[in-house]
Scaffold this motif. Structure first.
Motif, PDB file in Angstrom:
ATOM      1  N   ASN A 104      44.177  20.212  12.208  1.00 32.07           N
ATOM      2  CA  ASN A 104      43.267  19.284  12.862  1.00 32.07           C
ATOM      3  C   ASN A 104      43.975  18.517  13.956  1.00 32.07           C
ATOM      4  O   ASN A 104      45.206  18.543  14.083  1.00 32.07           O
ATOM      5  CB  ASN A 104      42.596  18.342  11.859  1.00 32.07           C
ATOM      6  CG  ASN A 104      43.589  17.459  11.113  1.00 32.07           C
ATOM      7  OD1 ASN A 104      44.613  17.069  11.647  1.00 32.07           O
ATOM      8  ND2 ASN A 104      43.263  17.121   9.876  1.00 32.07           N
ATOM      9  N   CYS A 105      43.170  17.833  14.743  1.00 31.29           N
ATOM     10  CA  CYS A 105      43.631  17.134  15.935  1.00 31.29           C
ATOM     11  C   CYS A 105      42.798  15.870  16.067  1.00 31.29           C
ATOM     12  O   CYS A 105      41.590  15.911  15.864  1.00 31.29           O
ATOM     13  CB  CYS A 105      43.416  18.072  17.126  1.00 31.29           C
ATOM     14  SG  CYS A 105      43.544  17.342  18.738  1.00 31.29           S
ATOM     15  N   GLY A 106      43.439  14.758  16.400  1.00 36.27           N
ATOM     16  CA  GLY A 106      42.726  13.510  16.513  1.00 36.27           C
ATOM     17  C   GLY A 106      41.767  13.467  17.690  1.00 36.27           C
ATOM     18  O   GLY A 106      41.810  14.308  18.583  1.00 36.27           O
ATOM     19  N   ALA A 107      40.918  12.444  17.670  1.00 33.74           N
ATOM     20  CA  ALA A 107      40.000  12.237  18.787  1.00 33.74           C
ATOM     21  C   ALA A 107      40.778  11.948  20.066  1.00 33.74           C
ATOM     22  O   ALA A 107      41.895  11.439  20.017  1.00 33.74           O
ATOM     23  CB  ALA A 107      39.064  11.086  18.471  1.00 33.74           C
ATOM     24  N   TYR A 120      35.421  12.884  19.074  1.00 38.10           N
ATOM     25  CA  TYR A 120      35.470  13.520  17.759  1.00 38.10           C
ATOM     26  C   TYR A 120      36.861  14.072  17.457  1.00 38.10           C
ATOM     27  O   TYR A 120      37.510  14.652  18.337  1.00 38.10           O
ATOM     28  CB  TYR A 120      34.470  14.671  17.679  1.00 38.10           C
ATOM     29  CG  TYR A 120      33.030  14.235  17.595  1.00 38.10           C
ATOM     30  CD1 TYR A 120      32.299  14.003  18.744  1.00 38.10           C
ATOM     31  CD2 TYR A 120      32.418  14.059  16.363  1.00 38.10           C
ATOM     32  CE1 TYR A 120      30.979  13.593  18.674  1.00 38.10           C
ATOM     33  CE2 TYR A 120      31.093  13.665  16.278  1.00 38.10           C
ATOM     34  CZ  TYR A 120      30.384  13.424  17.436  1.00 38.10           C
ATOM     35  OH  TYR A 120      29.074  13.027  17.354  1.00 38.10           O
ATOM     36  N   ALA A 121      37.275  13.912  16.214  1.00 37.12           N
ATOM     37  CA  ALA A 121      38.412  14.656  15.708  1.00 37.12           C
ATOM     38  C   ALA A 121      37.958  16.094  15.480  1.00 37.12           C
ATOM     39  O   ALA A 121      36.795  16.334  15.117  1.00 37.12           O
ATOM     40  CB  ALA A 121      38.910  14.059  14.400  1.00 37.12           C
ATOM     41  N   MET A 122      38.835  17.033  15.725  1.00 34.74           N
ATOM     42  CA  MET A 122      38.481  18.443  15.609  1.00 34.74           C
ATOM     43  C   MET A 122      39.370  19.133  14.582  1.00 34.74           C
ATOM     44  O   MET A 122      40.572  18.869  14.501  1.00 34.74           O
ATOM     45  CB  MET A 122      38.623  19.129  16.955  1.00 34.74           C
ATOM     46  CG  MET A 122      37.730  18.557  18.043  1.00 34.74           C
ATOM     47  SD  MET A 122      35.981  18.663  17.650  1.00 34.74           S
ATOM     48  CE  MET A 122      35.740  20.452  17.575  1.00 34.74           C
ATOM     49  N   GLY A 123      38.753  20.012  13.838  1.00 32.19           N
ATOM     50  CA  GLY A 123      39.491  20.755  12.830  1.00 32.19           C
ATOM     51  C   GLY A 123      39.242  22.244  12.944  1.00 32.19           C
ATOM     52  O   GLY A 123      38.222  22.670  13.495  1.00 32.19           O
ATOM     53  N   TRP A 124      40.183  23.002  12.448  1.00 30.37           N
ATOM     54  CA  TRP A 124      40.037  24.452  12.327  1.00 30.37           C
ATOM     55  C   TRP A 124      40.178  24.813  10.847  1.00 30.37           C
ATOM     56  O   TRP A 124      41.074  24.305  10.148  1.00 30.37           O
ATOM     57  CB  TRP A 124      41.090  25.191  13.132  1.00 30.37           C
ATOM     58  CG  TRP A 124      40.861  25.190  14.610  1.00 30.37           C
ATOM     59  CD1 TRP A 124      41.380  24.329  15.531  1.00 30.37           C
ATOM     60  CD2 TRP A 124      40.044  26.115  15.346  1.00 30.37           C
ATOM     61  NE1 TRP A 124      40.935  24.653  16.784  1.00 30.37           N
ATOM     62  CE2 TRP A 124      40.117  25.754  16.704  1.00 30.37           C
ATOM     63  CE3 TRP A 124      39.259  27.221  14.990  1.00 30.37           C
ATOM     64  CZ2 TRP A 124      39.431  26.448  17.709  1.00 30.37           C
ATOM     65  CZ3 TRP A 124      38.590  27.906  15.988  1.00 30.37           C
ATOM     66  CH2 TRP A 124      38.677  27.512  17.330  1.00 30.37           C
ATOM     67  N   PHE A 125      39.282  25.688  10.410  1.00 30.15           N
ATOM     68  CA  PHE A 125      39.292  26.182   9.043  1.00 30.15           C
ATOM     69  C   PHE A 125      39.179  27.693   9.093  1.00 30.15           C
ATOM     70  O   PHE A 125      38.833  28.259  10.127  1.00 30.15           O
ATOM     71  CB  PHE A 125      38.113  25.601   8.249  1.00 30.15           C
ATOM     72  CG  PHE A 125      38.207  24.118   8.028  1.00 30.15           C
ATOM     73  CD1 PHE A 125      37.856  23.218   9.031  1.00 30.15           C
ATOM     74  CD2 PHE A 125      38.657  23.603   6.824  1.00 30.15           C
ATOM     75  CE1 PHE A 125      37.956  21.847   8.844  1.00 30.15           C
ATOM     76  CE2 PHE A 125      38.761  22.238   6.615  1.00 30.15           C
ATOM     77  CZ  PHE A 125      38.406  21.367   7.640  1.00 30.15           C
ATOM     78  N   ARG A 126      39.459  28.351   7.989  1.00 26.79           N
ATOM     79  CA  ARG A 126      39.296  29.798   7.938  1.00 26.79           C
ATOM     80  C   ARG A 126      38.844  30.214   6.549  1.00 26.79           C
ATOM     81  O   ARG A 126      39.073  29.503   5.570  1.00 26.79           O
ATOM     82  CB  ARG A 126      40.591  30.509   8.312  1.00 26.79           C
ATOM     83  CG  ARG A 126      41.744  30.319   7.338  1.00 26.79           C
ATOM     84  CD  ARG A 126      43.025  30.953   7.888  1.00 26.79           C
ATOM     85  NE  ARG A 126      44.140  30.837   6.960  1.00 26.79           N
ATOM     86  CZ  ARG A 126      45.380  31.203   7.242  1.00 26.79           C
ATOM     87  NH1 ARG A 126      45.681  31.718   8.446  1.00 26.79           N
ATOM     88  NH2 ARG A 126      46.339  31.069   6.339  1.00 26.79           N
ATOM     89  N   GLN A 127      38.198  31.363   6.519  1.00 27.53           N
ATOM     90  CA  GLN A 127      37.732  31.911   5.249  1.00 27.53           C
ATOM     91  C   GLN A 127      37.970  33.409   5.243  1.00 27.53           C
ATOM     92  O   GLN A 127      37.412  34.127   6.076  1.00 27.53           O
ATOM     93  CB  GLN A 127      36.258  31.594   5.021  1.00 27.53           C
ATOM     94  CG  GLN A 127      35.772  31.984   3.639  1.00 27.53           C
ATOM     95  CD  GLN A 127      34.414  31.392   3.312  1.00 27.53           C
ATOM     96  OE1 GLN A 127      33.673  30.969   4.202  1.00 27.53           O
ATOM     97  NE2 GLN A 127      34.094  31.340   2.030  1.00 27.53           N
ATOM     98  N   ALA A 128      38.790  33.838   4.309  1.00 22.27           N
ATOM     99  CA  ALA A 128      39.063  35.251   4.122  1.00 22.27           C
ATOM    100  C   ALA A 128      38.062  35.834   3.123  1.00 22.27           C
ATOM    101  O   ALA A 128      37.495  35.088   2.311  1.00 22.27           O
ATOM    102  CB  ALA A 128      40.484  35.440   3.621  1.00 22.27           C
TER     103      ALA A 128
END
Length: 123
Positions: free
Chosen positions: A50-53, A32-40
């Motif tokens: 994000n980062c590839g598989a 899986y490719a992995m991502g980071w998100f944020r919510q203020a």
């Protein structure tokens, strides 16, 4: 069904560092490719990076964090990391990791999400 659990959030002073971890429950994590998100508070969820598989040889970062945040992964531990340096008060948010079949900035294309971890940066 993949479950993702984030950890490592907390309170830090501006200029400090934190490393977030996100551990997956399945052995196919590496594919899986992995991502980071944020919510203020009061804001929409936004893309962080994000980062590839399989490896983080290819990464993508939001302009607001480029040069300060770094994503890495350890497939043997089913874990992706977000190293955050030179933190600013505007980085305060709940941070989420997510897994997708392809590397993308689009949150809608991520199939699995963690519950998030709070990061608070004081002035």
């Amino acid at each position: 069904q993949m479950q993702l659990v984030e950890s490592g959030g907390g309170l830090v002073q501006a200029g400090g560092s934190l490393r977030l971890s996100c551990t997956a429950s399945v052995g196919t994590f590496g594919s899986y490719a992995m991502g980071w998100f944020r919510q203020a508070p009061g804001k929409e969820r936004e893309f962080v990076g994000n980062c590839g598989a399989w490896s983080c040889g290819i990464t993508d970062y939001a302009d607001s964090v480029k040069g300060r945040f770094t994503i890495s992964r350890d497939n043997a531990k089913n874990t992706v990391y977000l190293q955050m340096n030179s933190l600013k008060p505007e980085d305060t948010a709940v941070y989420y990791c997510a897994a997708a079949s392809l590397r993308t900035r689009a949150a809608s294309l991520y199939n699995y999400w963690g519950r998030g971890t709070q990061v608070t940066v004081s002035p």
